[in-house]
Design a protein around this motif. Structure first.
Motif, PDB file in Angstrom:
ATOM      1  N   TRP A   1       0.867  -1.181   0.000  1.00 40.61           N
ATOM      2  CA  TRP A   1       0.000   0.000   0.000  1.00 40.61           C
ATOM      3  C   TRP A   1       0.901   1.227   0.000  1.00 40.61           C
ATOM      4  CZ3 TRP A   1      -5.051  -0.351   3.346  1.00 40.61           C
ATOM      5  CH2 TRP A   1      -5.750  -1.542   3.002  1.00 40.61           C
ATOM      6  N   PHE A   2       0.707   2.101  -0.978  1.00 44.02           N
ATOM      7  CA  PHE A   2       1.598   3.239  -1.187  1.00 44.02           C
ATOM      8  C   PHE A   2       0.804   4.541  -1.211  1.00 44.02           C
ATOM      9  CE2 PHE A   2       3.702   5.895  -4.620  1.00 44.02           C
ATOM     10  CZ  PHE A   2       4.639   6.465  -3.771  1.00 44.02           C
ATOM     11  N   LYS A   3       1.234   5.503  -0.374  1.00 45.67           N
ATOM     12  CA  LYS A   3       0.611   6.827  -0.330  1.00 45.67           C
ATOM     13  C   LYS A   3       1.666   7.907  -0.480  1.00 45.67           C
ATOM     14  CE  LYS A   3      -1.802   6.465   3.599  1.00 45.67           C
ATOM     15  NZ  LYS A   3      -2.760   6.795   4.699  1.00 45.67           N
ATOM     16  N   THR A   4       1.292   8.983  -1.182  1.00 45.18           N
ATOM     17  CA  THR A   4       2.199  10.109  -1.355  1.00 45.18           C
ATOM     18  C   THR A   4       1.405  11.375  -1.674  1.00 45.18           C
ATOM     19  OG1 THR A   4       4.119  10.950  -2.585  1.00 45.18           O
ATOM     20  CG2 THR A   4       2.525   9.644  -3.816  1.00 45.18           C
ATOM     21  N   ASP A   5       2.023  12.502  -1.397  1.00 46.95           N
ATOM     22  CA  ASP A   5       1.469  13.793  -1.808  1.00 46.95           C
ATOM     23  C   ASP A   5       2.054  14.234  -3.144  1.00 46.95           C
ATOM     24  OD1 ASP A   5       3.989  14.053  -0.239  1.00 46.95           O
ATOM     25  OD2 ASP A   5       3.833  16.132  -0.911  1.00 46.95           O
ATOM     26  N   ASP A   6       3.090  13.536  -3.609  1.00 51.32           N
ATOM     27  CA  ASP A   6       3.885  13.994  -4.749  1.00 51.32           C
ATOM     28  C   ASP A   6       3.377  13.393  -6.062  1.00 51.32           C
ATOM     29  OD1 ASP A   6       6.379  13.773  -6.655  1.00 51.32           O
ATOM     30  OD2 ASP A   6       6.894  15.301  -5.164  1.00 51.32           O
ATOM     31  N   ASP A   7       2.913  14.245  -6.971  1.00 50.66           N
ATOM     32  CA  ASP A   7       2.335  13.784  -8.236  1.00 50.66           C
ATOM     33  C   ASP A   7       3.333  13.007  -9.087  1.00 50.66           C
ATOM     34  OD1 ASP A   7      -0.095  14.951  -7.632  1.00 50.66           O
ATOM     35  OD2 ASP A   7       0.265  16.773  -8.797  1.00 50.66           O
ATOM     36  N   GLU A   8       4.533  13.569  -9.252  1.00 50.75           N
ATOM     37  CA  GLU A   8       5.511  12.924 -10.119  1.00 50.75           C
ATOM     38  C   GLU A   8       5.971  11.588  -9.546  1.00 50.75           C
ATOM     39  OE1 GLU A   8       6.260  13.832 -13.205  1.00 50.75           O
ATOM     40  OE2 GLU A   8       4.711  15.350 -12.860  1.00 50.75           O
ATOM     41  N   LEU A   9       6.173  11.541  -8.246  1.00 51.70           N
ATOM     42  CA  LEU A   9       6.568  10.272  -7.630  1.00 51.70           C
ATOM     43  C   LEU A   9       5.485   9.225  -7.849  1.00 51.70           C
ATOM     44  CD1 LEU A   9       8.354   8.470  -5.855  1.00 51.70           C
ATOM     45  CD2 LEU A   9       7.220   9.463  -3.853  1.00 51.70           C
ATOM     46  N   PHE A  10       4.233   9.609  -7.698  1.00 51.46           N
ATOM     47  CA  PHE A  10       3.147   8.638  -7.861  1.00 51.46           C
ATOM     48  C   PHE A  10       3.071   8.137  -9.300  1.00 51.46           C
ATOM     49  CE2 PHE A  10      -1.407   7.375  -8.123  1.00 51.46           C
ATOM     50  CZ  PHE A  10      -1.368   6.384  -7.150  1.00 51.46           C
ATOM     51  N   LYS A  11       3.142   9.050 -10.243  1.00 49.20           N
ATOM     52  CA  LYS A  11       3.075   8.637 -11.653  1.00 49.20           C
ATOM     53  C   LYS A  11       4.253   7.732 -12.018  1.00 49.20           C
ATOM     54  CE  LYS A  11       0.602  12.816 -13.095  1.00 49.20           C
ATOM     55  NZ  LYS A  11       0.706  14.109 -13.817  1.00 49.20           N
ATOM     56  N   ASP A  12       5.442   8.102 -11.569  1.00 53.99           N
ATOM     57  CA  ASP A  12       6.609   7.261 -11.836  1.00 53.99           C
ATOM     58  C   ASP A  12       6.472   5.908 -11.139  1.00 53.99           C
ATOM     59  OD1 ASP A  12       7.754   9.251 -13.362  1.00 53.99           O
ATOM     60  OD2 ASP A  12       9.150   9.916 -11.805  1.00 53.99           O
ATOM     61  N   SER A  13       5.911   5.923  -9.926  1.00 56.25           N
ATOM     62  CA  SER A  13       5.799   4.677  -9.160  1.00 56.25           C
ATOM     63  C   SER A  13       4.825   3.706  -9.809  1.00 56.25           C
ATOM     64  CB  SER A  13       5.375   4.975  -7.720  1.00 56.25           C
ATOM     65  OG  SER A  13       6.385   5.694  -7.040  1.00 56.25           O
ATOM     66  N   LEU A  14       3.789   4.215 -10.452  1.00 55.67           N
ATOM     67  CA  LEU A  14       2.879   3.325 -11.179  1.00 55.67           C
ATOM     68  C   LEU A  14       3.653   2.534 -12.229  1.00 55.67           C
ATOM     69  CD1 LEU A  14      -0.193   5.704 -11.718  1.00 55.67           C
ATOM     70  CD2 LEU A  14       0.028   3.874 -10.019  1.00 55.67           C
ATOM     71  N   LYS A  15       4.600   3.189 -12.872  1.00 56.27           N
ATOM     72  CA  LYS A  15       5.446   2.506 -13.853  1.00 56.27           C
ATOM     73  C   LYS A  15       6.412   1.546 -13.167  1.00 56.27           C
ATOM     74  CE  LYS A  15       5.320   6.616 -16.820  1.00 56.27           C
ATOM     75  NZ  LYS A  15       6.142   7.718 -17.397  1.00 56.27           N
ATOM     76  N   TYR A  16       6.956   1.979 -12.034  1.00 53.39           N
ATOM     77  CA  TYR A  16       7.895   1.130 -11.311  1.00 53.39           C
ATOM     78  C   TYR A  16       7.249  -0.194 -10.889  1.00 53.39           C
ATOM     79  CZ  TYR A  16      10.711   5.422 -10.521  1.00 53.39           C
ATOM     80  OH  TYR A  16      11.453   6.567 -10.645  1.00 53.39           O
ATOM     81  N   PHE A  17       6.039  -0.108 -10.325  1.00 50.92           N
ATOM     82  CA  PHE A  17       5.354  -1.320  -9.872  1.00 50.92           C
ATOM     83  C   PHE A  17       5.085  -2.259 -11.047  1.00 50.92           C
ATOM     84  CE2 PHE A  17       4.328   1.144  -6.014  1.00 50.92           C
ATOM     85  CZ  PHE A  17       4.576   0.187  -5.043  1.00 50.92           C
ATOM     86  N   ALA A  18       4.664  -1.698 -12.164  1.00 49.37           N
ATOM     87  CA  ALA A  18       4.412  -2.528 -13.347  1.00 49.37           C
ATOM     88  C   ALA A  18       5.705  -3.172 -13.831  1.00 49.37           C
ATOM     89  CB  ALA A  18       3.785  -1.676 -14.450  1.00 49.37           C
ATOM     90  N   GLU A  19       6.772  -2.403 -13.854  1.00 48.67           N
ATOM     91  CA  GLU A  19       8.066  -2.915 -14.306  1.00 48.67           C
ATOM     92  C   GLU A  19       8.559  -4.051 -13.411  1.00 48.67           C
ATOM     93  OE1 GLU A  19      12.671  -1.297 -14.578  1.00 48.67           O
ATOM     94  OE2 GLU A  19      11.020   0.132 -14.860  1.00 48.67           O
ATOM     95  N   ALA A  20       8.269  -3.955 -12.118  1.00 52.35           N
ATOM     96  CA  ALA A  20       8.721  -4.975 -11.166  1.00 52.35           C
ATOM     97  C   ALA A  20       7.780  -6.177 -11.104  1.00 52.35           C
ATOM     98  CB  ALA A  20       8.867  -4.357  -9.774  1.00 52.35           C
ATOM     99  N   GLY A  21       6.719  -6.170 -11.910  1.00 47.19           N
ATOM    100  CA  GLY A  21       5.844  -7.333 -12.002  1.00 47.19           C
ATOM    101  C   GLY A  21       4.712  -7.366 -11.000  1.00 47.19           C
ATOM    102  N   PHE A  22       4.408  -6.233 -10.356  1.00 49.61           N
ATOM    103  CA  PHE A  22       3.264  -6.174  -9.447  1.00 49.61           C
ATOM    104  C   PHE A  22       1.980  -5.961 -10.235  1.00 49.61           C
ATOM    105  CE2 PHE A  22       6.721  -5.486  -6.597  1.00 49.61           C
ATOM    106  CZ  PHE A  22       6.277  -5.778  -5.322  1.00 49.61           C
ATOM    107  N   ILE A  23       0.878  -6.401  -9.664  1.00 44.60           N
ATOM    108  CA  ILE A  23      -0.436  -6.197 -10.263  1.00 44.60           C
ATOM    109  C   ILE A  23      -1.107  -5.009  -9.575  1.00 44.60           C
ATOM    110  CG2 ILE A  23      -2.734  -7.181 -10.630  1.00 44.60           C
ATOM    111  CD1 ILE A  23      -1.373  -9.949 -10.589  1.00 44.60           C
TER     112      ILE A  23
END
Length: 216
Positions: A149-171
């Motif tokens: 479960w991931f929470k942040t106030d930072d828009d860019e971090l969140f958008k980048d993290s969506l890509k990171y999770f997908a890249e690492a094979g998370f659903i």
């Protein structure tokens, strides 16, 4: 902001058995540290402990581990634990990068990452707690179909993290760019969350499931 070191913080932590300075001792059997076989949830970067204390109070049959690097915030988290007489929380002062030295594979059932440092400079992106190099490490320690479960106030971090999770094979199971106006009903606020939302900042939140089928 750099925390000012307080000489009294470390002795207070060291005097409490709920603070674990030798976590490698429990690597093969974290149940020993809690005295039960309940599921284990981690908060990476627990800060002053508001979040994990509320989680532990609401879920007495889950074992929570709070990890942070700074004595000055951990001692405040510990005081909250003791004020509520919680027996299902342990505190570990350590660098999150060393997680694989204290947990074996398939041990963790949930990880919370709340308002971590966004490291906005591109040359520092590898330090983000949601960067693929970290996610790949967490994935080894987590049970199949467990969640981050991931929470942040930072828009860019969140958008980048969506890509990171997908890249690492998370659903990706859930995402919202405005948590407090969403239909999600299980939210527990952190200190930073209250601060940012009071300033009118929208809170971003996602749930990402471990998929061992995609593990390297």
């Amino acid at each position: 902001m750099r925390l000012r070191r307080k000489a009294w913080a470390r002795p207070e932590l060291e005097s409490d058995p709920k603070v674990i300075y030798n976590p490698m001792h429990y690597k093969e059997n974290w149940q020993e540290a809690f005295g039960n076989n309940c599921p284990i949830h981690l908060e990476l970067g627990c800060g002053r402990g508001q979040f994990i204390n509320q989680c532990a109070e609401l879920n007495p049959h889950i074992n929570y581990i709070a990890i942070d690097l700074y004595d000055e915030v951990l001692v405040k988290a510990l005081r909250k634990i003791n004020e509520k007489a919680l027996h299902n929380v342990r505190v570990i002062p350590m660098n999150i990068a060393k997680l694989e030295s204290i947990f074996k594979h398939d041990q963790i059932e949930k990880i919370y990452i709340n308002f971590c440092n966004p490291w906005p400079s591109r040359r520092h992106h590898h330090k983000r707690l949601t960067h693929p190099q970290f996610l790949s490490g967490y994935k080894k320690l987590m049970k199949d179909h467990s969640e981050i479960w991931f929470k942040t106030d930072d828009d860019e971090l969140f958008k980048d993290s969506l890509k990171y999770f997908a890249e690492a094979g998370f659903i990706e199971k859930y995402r919202t760019f405005d948590l407090h106006q969403s239909e999600f009903t299980e939210n527990i606020k952190t200190e930073y969350e209250e601060k940012f939302s009071n300033q009118g900042v929208k809170i971003k939140f996602g749930i990402f499931e471990v998929n061992k089928g995609s593990q390297d």
